[in-house]
Design a protein around this motif. Structure first.
Motif, mmCIF file in Angstrom:
data_model
loop_
_atom_site.group_PDB
_atom_site.id
_atom_site.type_symbol
_atom_site.label_atom_id
_atom_site.label_comp_id
_atom_site.label_asym_id
_atom_site.label_seq_id
_atom_site.Cartn_x
_atom_site.Cartn_y
_atom_site.Cartn_z
ATOM 1 N N GLU A 66 0.828 -1.212 0.000
ATOM 2 C CA GLU A 66 0.000 0.000 0.000
ATOM 3 C C GLU A 66 0.858 1.255 0.000
ATOM 4 O O GLU A 66 0.573 2.230 -0.708
ATOM 5 N N THR A 67 1.927 1.237 0.798
ATOM 6 C CA THR A 67 2.797 2.412 0.866
ATOM 7 C C THR A 67 3.486 2.667 -0.468
ATOM 8 O O THR A 67 3.547 3.812 -0.956
ATOM 9 N N ALA A 68 4.003 1.605 -1.082
ATOM 10 C CA ALA A 68 4.675 1.751 -2.373
ATOM 11 C C ALA A 68 3.714 2.247 -3.443
ATOM 12 O O ALA A 68 4.043 3.133 -4.243
ATOM 13 N N ILE A 69 2.514 1.682 -3.456
ATOM 14 C CA ILE A 69 1.519 2.080 -4.463
ATOM 15 C C ILE A 69 1.138 3.542 -4.297
ATOM 16 O O ILE A 69 1.076 4.303 -5.273
ATOM 17 N N GLU A 70 0.875 3.970 -3.057
ATOM 18 C CA GLU A 70 0.471 5.353 -2.822
ATOM 19 C C GLU A 70 1.591 6.327 -3.165
ATOM 20 O O GLU A 70 1.348 7.417 -3.678
ATOM 21 N N ALA A 71 2.830 5.926 -2.868
ATOM 22 C CA ALA A 71 3.970 6.793 -3.185
ATOM 23 C C ALA A 71 4.078 7.024 -4.684
ATOM 24 O O ALA A 71 4.225 8.171 -5.149
ATOM 25 N N MET A 72 3.986 5.954 -5.472
ATOM 26 C CA MET A 72 4.098 6.088 -6.922
ATOM 27 C C MET A 72 2.873 6.768 -7.499
ATOM 28 O O MET A 72 2.953 7.525 -8.470
ATOM 29 N N ARG A 73 1.723 6.499 -6.919
ATOM 30 C CA ARG A 73 0.480 7.142 -7.381
ATOM 31 C C ARG A 73 0.549 8.660 -7.196
ATOM 32 O O ARG A 73 0.012 9.432 -7.997
ATOM 33 N N SER A 74 1.233 9.095 -6.149
ATOM 34 C CA SER A 74 1.350 10.532 -5.879
ATOM 35 C C SER A 74 2.251 11.237 -6.880
ATOM 36 O O SER A 74 2.217 12.461 -6.998
ATOM 37 N N GLY A 75 3.086 10.445 -7.589
ATOM 38 C CA GLY A 75 3.977 11.038 -8.585
ATOM 39 C C GLY A 75 5.434 11.027 -8.170
ATOM 40 O O GLY A 75 6.235 11.811 -8.696
ATOM 41 N N ALA A 76 5.781 10.143 -7.219
ATOM 42 C CA ALA A 76 7.179 10.039 -6.795
ATOM 43 C C ALA A 76 8.050 9.556 -7.945
ATOM 44 O O ALA A 76 7.597 8.814 -8.813
ATOM 45 N N PHE A 77 9.319 9.983 -7.932
ATOM 46 C CA PHE A 77 10.255 9.508 -8.946
ATOM 47 C C PHE A 77 10.513 8.024 -8.747
ATOM 48 O O PHE A 77 10.554 7.250 -9.704
ATOM 49 N N ASP A 78 10.698 7.625 -7.492
ATOM 50 C CA ASP A 78 10.882 6.206 -7.179
ATOM 51 C C ASP A 78 10.720 6.017 -5.682
ATOM 52 O O ASP A 78 10.407 6.953 -4.941
ATOM 53 N N TYR A 79 10.969 4.778 -5.234
ATOM 54 C CA TYR A 79 10.679 4.379 -3.862
ATOM 55 C C TYR A 79 11.772 3.418 -3.407
ATOM 56 O O TYR A 79 12.066 2.443 -4.098
ATOM 57 N N LEU A 80 12.407 3.710 -2.262
ATOM 58 C CA LEU A 80 13.474 2.858 -1.723
ATOM 59 C C LEU A 80 13.082 2.337 -0.344
ATOM 60 O O LEU A 80 12.608 3.101 0.506
ATOM 61 N N SER A 81 13.301 1.061 -0.134
ATOM 62 C CA SER A 81 13.025 0.456 1.167
ATOM 63 C C SER A 81 14.303 0.357 1.978
ATOM 64 O O SER A 81 15.375 0.071 1.440
ATOM 65 N N LYS A 82 14.184 0.579 3.278
ATOM 66 C CA LYS A 82 15.314 0.375 4.181
ATOM 67 C C LYS A 82 15.438 -1.116 4.492
ATOM 68 O O LYS A 82 14.419 -1.823 4.519
ATOM 69 N N PRO A 83 16.650 -1.633 4.715
ATOM 70 C CA PRO A 83 17.938 -0.914 4.741
ATOM 71 C C PRO A 83 18.369 -0.497 3.343
ATOM 72 O O PRO A 83 18.144 -1.223 2.367
#
Length: 418
Positions: free
Chosen positions: A87-104
């Protein structure tokens, strides 16, 4: 130096990012531990890239994303978070983020992604090779000023007011139905019914009923009389796409209709008269099919009242910039992307040199895919589908003109606006 702003309440994450990026290929990292400090640094430093944690004290990362975009709508934002939920990844990209990185975080991935974001931001400040005007949500229309297309326009004009049957030939994706609609639109039957039937998409046992209708009880499931397309289209025009896929039985009935403008419904004996103009289209070699006994020769003669042969997109490469602009304007409206500016020179060069086996239909699809892959305001080479970037390129008229320093028609550097 290229500034990268990191907004993250996790000190160890900020330290990792700073040590991994600072000084790498000219990057300079500034950091903030909360949203308010991040917004202040954004105003002060005007970074090329923002690395933003999704979860911040007193701020939701997605809400802060919108505030950042309100200040600088061009800056690429990479979300970073320890939450790996879909859900977090989908919402981030839906908002128009360039990309998404998970920790670590992994240094190599962080560096590569940050550099990609920097290149996208730089791309937005370079002159585009093809600019796009206001979004266009209007209907489909002909695009092209090349010599082959001018000849097509002339042929449409010659036949539009005549009652002759027209056969449109060309590869898949060339716009055969668009030609049929243009013939109708500019002719005497422009306000009369127009019905398009794809003969290849309907099984033989249903195509006869689809075209000619049927009587109640004509076959299992025929619970009531049904009017066929020829009857519904009385006074108008029917477009028979992929006519080469018709069975011999249906070919015979279509031939009779062409000769007499009369037919019978499936399971009926009543002779029905109709006044319908037929425009047919195919991408198959009908003459060869006649020799092989797969297509009726007399029907081919009837269909060949007037033939329009559409060129492949590779035969009209000079129209590619116009087509790209047109489809980008439509996609801009359909996908609600008013910020989109245009296509970068390197991307336009790849698009103009590609072979386009799927013709205009494929080009339209590529424009939409590329727009989906673009988070900024300019489509660059990295936003194009892999098969465009990795294809064996050809030397095109558009490309050769560009290499000489001449302008592409329409002008390549001077913005194209409608």
């Amino acid at each position: 130096m290229t500034t990268v702003l990191v907004i993250d309440d996790d000190r160890s994450s900020r330290h990792l990012i700073k040590s991994g990026l600072n000084g790498h290929l000219g990057l300079q990292v500034v950091e903030a531990a909360d949203g308010d400090a991040g917004l202040a640094l954004l105003e002060e430093t005007r970074p090329s890239v923002v690395l933003l944690d999704v979860y911040l004290p007193n701020h939701n990362g997605l809400e802060l994303f919108r505030k950042i975009k309100a200040i600088d709508h061009k800056v690429p934002i990479i979300f970073i978070t320890g939450d790996t939920s879909s859900e977090t990844a989908i919402e981030a990209m839906r908002s128009g983020a360039f990309d998404y990185l998970s920790k670590p975080l992994h240094i190599d991935q962080l560096r590569n992604l940050t550099q990609s974001a920097v290149r996208e931001r730089q791309l937005m400040d370079e002159p585009v090779a093809l600019s796009v005007g206001d979004a266009d949500s209007g209907g489909e229309r002909f695009i092209g000023s090349s010599k082959p297309m001018i000849e097509i326009y002339k042929q449409i004009g010659r036949v539009t007011s005549q009652s002759v049957t027209v056969l449109i030939r060309g590869a898949s994706g060339c716009g055969k139905e668009l030609v049929a609609r243009a013939i109708v639109q500019h002719g005497d039957r422009g306000t009369a019914p127009f019905i398009a039937v794809n003969c290849a998409a309907i099984p033989d046992n249903l195509l006869e009923s689809e075209l000619f209708g049927h009587e109640k009880g004509a076959f299992t499931g025929a619970e009531k009389r049904r009017l066929g397309r020829f009857e519904q289209c009385d006074g108008g025009t029917i477009f028979l796409d992929e006519i080469g896929d018709m069975s011999p039985i249906i070919q015979g009935k279509v031939l009779r209709l062409l000769q007499e403008q009369k037919f019978e419904r499936v399971g009926g004996t009543e002779l029905i008269t109709t006044n319908v103009r037929i425009i047919a289209a195919t991408n198959r070699p009908l003459e060869q099919m006649v020799e092989q006994g797969e297509f009726r020769e007399d029907l081919l003669y009837r269909l060949n009242g007037f033939t329009i042969s559409l060129p492949n997109l590779t035969e009209r490469r000079e129209d590619i910039p116009l087509l790209l602009e047109y489809f980008l304007r439509r996609a801009k409206a359909d996908m609600n992307r008013p910020e989109m500016v245009g296509i970068a020179p390197a991307a336009l060069d790849l698009l103009c040199k590609y072979e386009w086996p799927g013709n205009i239909r494929q080009l339209q699809s590529v424009v939409r895919q590329s727009l989906l892959n673009t988070t900024g305001t300019v489509i660059g080479p990295e936003n194009l589908p892999d098969f465009i970037r990795s294809s064996k390129l050809v030397t095109s008229p558009v490309a050769s003109e560009s290499s000489k320093g001449d302008q592409v028609s329409p002008p390549a550097i001077d913005p194209l606006r409608l």
